[in-house]
Structure formats: structure tokens, C-alpha cells
Design an enzyme around this catalytic site. Structure first.
Site, PDB file in Angstrom:
ATOM      1  N   ALA A  47       0.676  -1.164  -0.038  1.00  0.00           N
ATOM      2  CA  ALA A  47      -0.035  -0.029  -0.073  1.00  0.00           C
ATOM      3  C   ALA A  47       0.758   1.134   0.080  1.00  0.00           C
ATOM      4  O   ALA A  47       0.613   2.293  -0.680  1.00  0.00           O
ATOM      5  CB  ALA A  47      -0.848   0.024   1.202  1.00  0.00           C
ATOM      6  N   GLU A  48       2.013   1.390   0.853  1.00  0.00           N
ATOM      7  CA  GLU A  48       2.802   2.406   0.874  1.00  0.00           C
ATOM      8  C   GLU A  48       4.366   1.802   0.872  1.00  0.00           C
ATOM      9  O   GLU A  48       4.410   0.874   1.614  1.00  0.00           O
ATOM     10  CB  GLU A  48       2.619   3.518   1.789  1.00  0.00           C
ATOM     11  CG  GLU A  48       1.609   4.649   1.431  1.00  0.00           C
ATOM     12  CD  GLU A  48       0.002   4.471   1.524  1.00  0.00           C
ATOM     13  OE1 GLU A  48      -0.175   5.103   1.096  1.00  0.00           O
ATOM     14  OE2 GLU A  48       0.191   3.382   2.294  1.00  0.00           O
ATOM     15  N   THR A  49       5.231   2.715   0.553  1.00  0.00           N
ATOM     16  CA  THR A  49       6.788   2.496   0.610  1.00  0.00           C
ATOM     17  C   THR A  49       7.168   3.929   1.294  1.00  0.00           C
ATOM     18  O   THR A  49       6.747   4.946   0.595  1.00  0.00           O
ATOM     19  CB  THR A  49       7.449   1.898  -0.576  1.00  0.00           C
ATOM     20  OG1 THR A  49       6.900   0.897  -0.804  1.00  0.00           O
ATOM     21  CG2 THR A  49       8.907   1.958  -0.256  1.00  0.00           C
ATOM     22  N   HIS A  79       0.378   4.125   8.776  1.00  0.00           N
ATOM     23  CA  HIS A  79       1.212   2.718   9.069  1.00  0.00           C
ATOM     24  C   HIS A  79       2.639   2.864   8.374  1.00  0.00           C
ATOM     25  O   HIS A  79       3.479   2.349   8.941  1.00  0.00           O
ATOM     26  CB  HIS A  79       0.313   1.594   8.251  1.00  0.00           C
ATOM     27  CG  HIS A  79       0.629   1.194   6.859  1.00  0.00           C
ATOM     28  ND1 HIS A  79      -0.027   2.235   5.761  1.00  0.00           N
ATOM     29  CD2 HIS A  79       1.544   0.438   6.273  1.00  0.00           C
ATOM     30  CE1 HIS A  79       0.394   1.752   4.841  1.00  0.00           C
ATOM     31  NE2 HIS A  79       1.407   0.458   4.948  1.00  0.00           N
TER      32      HIS A  79
END
Length: 273
Positions: A47-49, A79
């Protein structure tokens, strides 16, 4: 040989592997160009880096921090911030409170002796909104009401009838795209607070390449004021009822929301690019 970078995958808002929300984390000396950052996020495909680099001492922040989905850079991510703070503390790179400069201003993450981390984020300003035409069909359930969550979050928060309805959602993700800037937060009161949580949520962000996010810290900056007003308490626990699930403890402090959770590193290796 290509330049190598240490890369980690951290499951955030959980105390066990393969739960919570996974985020890629890279600690750098400086930010490379945006194309490289986006390509790495696409390769990691979570979802995210998060990408972070240290700042000179004496300023308002200790680290610069940016977040990318596989499709785009985002303004706020809980997160992946928790995951970055976890890496900084578990590697001995930082201790106590870490200050990050971000697109959403200076954010802090504080490590506690019990292993939890607390993020200090801006509270999302909630504004009552009309239910968009077609939202019930796209979501697969009839919302009771809707709120706009402001520019930092960019979501439409909708309350549903009960926990069972939230858990059973099977939305049309393509249809959801037209209903908000980033996505949809669907929430309901917990059926049984004795289970250890006060409200449930699920978050759908197809516009930024994430059909359903496992655990969304930033969404809880809107969920905290929403449920604090209804439940009459400033400290609450939210369960994000995705397939992976995760718990977020919230504390509302006016224009700031504190988000507390745990994290665990599940992968550590070298990125050759």
C-alpha cells in the site's frame, strides 16, 4: 554493479507477522529523483513504501519522510510512518521521540518501553456531506450519513448500520473511484466492546491504486473525532476489519490525534537499483 540500498518490509499496527499493514521502508542519505522513488514503490507493491533521510541537527525535524503507493505519492500515511519509526528504533538509529518533516507538516513518533509506538498526527476536520448519488450501489450497503475528512486525508467517511454490514462489504471498486479524492472509510460501532475495540472500519482507495488498505493510520485521524463525539470518550480502540486486520489505539487531543500501535519487521534485504 548497481547501487544497493537496505530495504525492509514491516507489518504495522500488529504484533505478529502477516497481519496489520505491510510497508516498505528505505533509509537513505538523500531523496533520489521522484521517478526512482515511484519505481521502487511499484516494485515493492505494498500500500505504501516510506523513504526517509536524516536532516542536519538543530532544525524542527530529525528526518525527512515521504510516502508512495504503487501509483502515486500521498500526503499522509500512518502505517508507513509507524513502520519507519519501528525501523529507526529497532536498528538503534534513533531513540525516544523522532520528528519527521512531511507534506503534512512535522509529525512525531515516540517509542515506549512496552514496545508500542505513538504517532502525533493532525486531526482531520470533519464536515457533514451529502451522500453522493450511487454511493450505496458502489459500496454495496446504504450509508446512514457521510462526512468529508478535509484536504490532508481526502476521504469520504460513511457510517453504516452495524459491524456486520462493514465486515460483509464487497464494493465495486471502479464505481467507488468517483466518490472522493482518495477513497472511502466505512465504519460502524463495535457490536461487543468487550472484545477489545470500540468501532470497526474498512478503507477502500482504488483512486490511488489500493482497492482495500489493510490498516490505515491516517483514516483514524478522522475516525477518532467521529467516534469520540458519539461515544463520549477521547481514548478509543479501532479495529480495521480487513482480511489481515489490525488495531489502532486513538487519543483525541483537539487538533491532534495520537495513534498507538505495534510493528514487526518481516523482511530485510538489499535493493539493487
Amino acid at each position: 554493479m548497481p547501487t544497493s540500498h537496505r530495504i525492509r518490509v514491516v507489518d504495522a499496527f500488529t504484533d505478529r507477522p502477516f497481519a496489520g499493514n505491510p510497508a516498505g521502508v528505505l533509509l537513505l542519505d538523500a531523496f533520489p529523483d521522484d521517478t526512482w522513488l515511484q519505481n521502487v514503490a511499484k516494485e515493492v507493491n505494498h500500500a505504501e513504501t516510506a523513504f526517509a533521510h536524516p536532516l542536519p541537527p538543530g532544525g524542527e525535524a530529525d528526518w525527512a519522510l515521504r510516502w508512495f503507493t504503487p501509483a502515486t505519492e500521498v500526503d499522509l500515511c500512518g502505517h508507513a510512518t509507524l513502520a519507519t519509526a519501528h525501523v529507526l528504533h529497532t536498528t538503534g538509529t534513533a531513540s525516544g521521540t523522532v520528528r519527521f518533516t512531511t507534506r503534512s507538516g512535522v509529525l512525531t513518533a515516540t517509542a515506549h518501553e512496552d514496545g508500542t509506538l505513538t504517532l502525533d498526527f493532525p486531526t482531520a476536520p470533519l464536515t457533514a456531506a451529502e451522500l453522493p448519488d450511487g454511493i450505496a450501489e458502489a459500496l454495496g450497503a446504504e450509508p446512514l450519513l457521510a462526512y468529508d475528512t478535509g484536504p490532508n486525508i481526502g476521504d469520504l467517511l460513511v457510517e453504516l448500520a452495524d459491524e456486520k454490514t462493514v465486515r460483509s462489504l464487497a464494493p465495486d471498486h471502479r464505481a467507488l473511484v468517483r466518490h472522493s479524492e482518495r477513497g472511502i472509510i466505512a465504519t460502524a460501532r463495535a457490536e461487543d466492546p468487550a472484545r477489545g475495540y470500540d468501532f470497526v472500519s474498512r478503507c477502500f482507495f482504488p483512486r490511488v491504486g489500493i482497492d482495500e488498505d489493510p490498516v490505515t493510520g491516517s483514516a483514524h485521524t478522522a475516525l477518532a473525532p467521529f467516534w469520540s463525539e458519539r461515544l463520549g470518550r477521547t481514548e478509543l480502540t479501532g479495529l480495521q476489519a480487513s482480511a489481515r486486520t489490525g488495531l489502532v489505539r486513538t487519543r483525541l487531543q483537539g487538533d491532534r490525534t495520537l495513534l498507538t500501535g505495534r510493528a514487526v519487521t518481516v523482511i530485510e534485504g538489499e535493493l539493487f537499483a
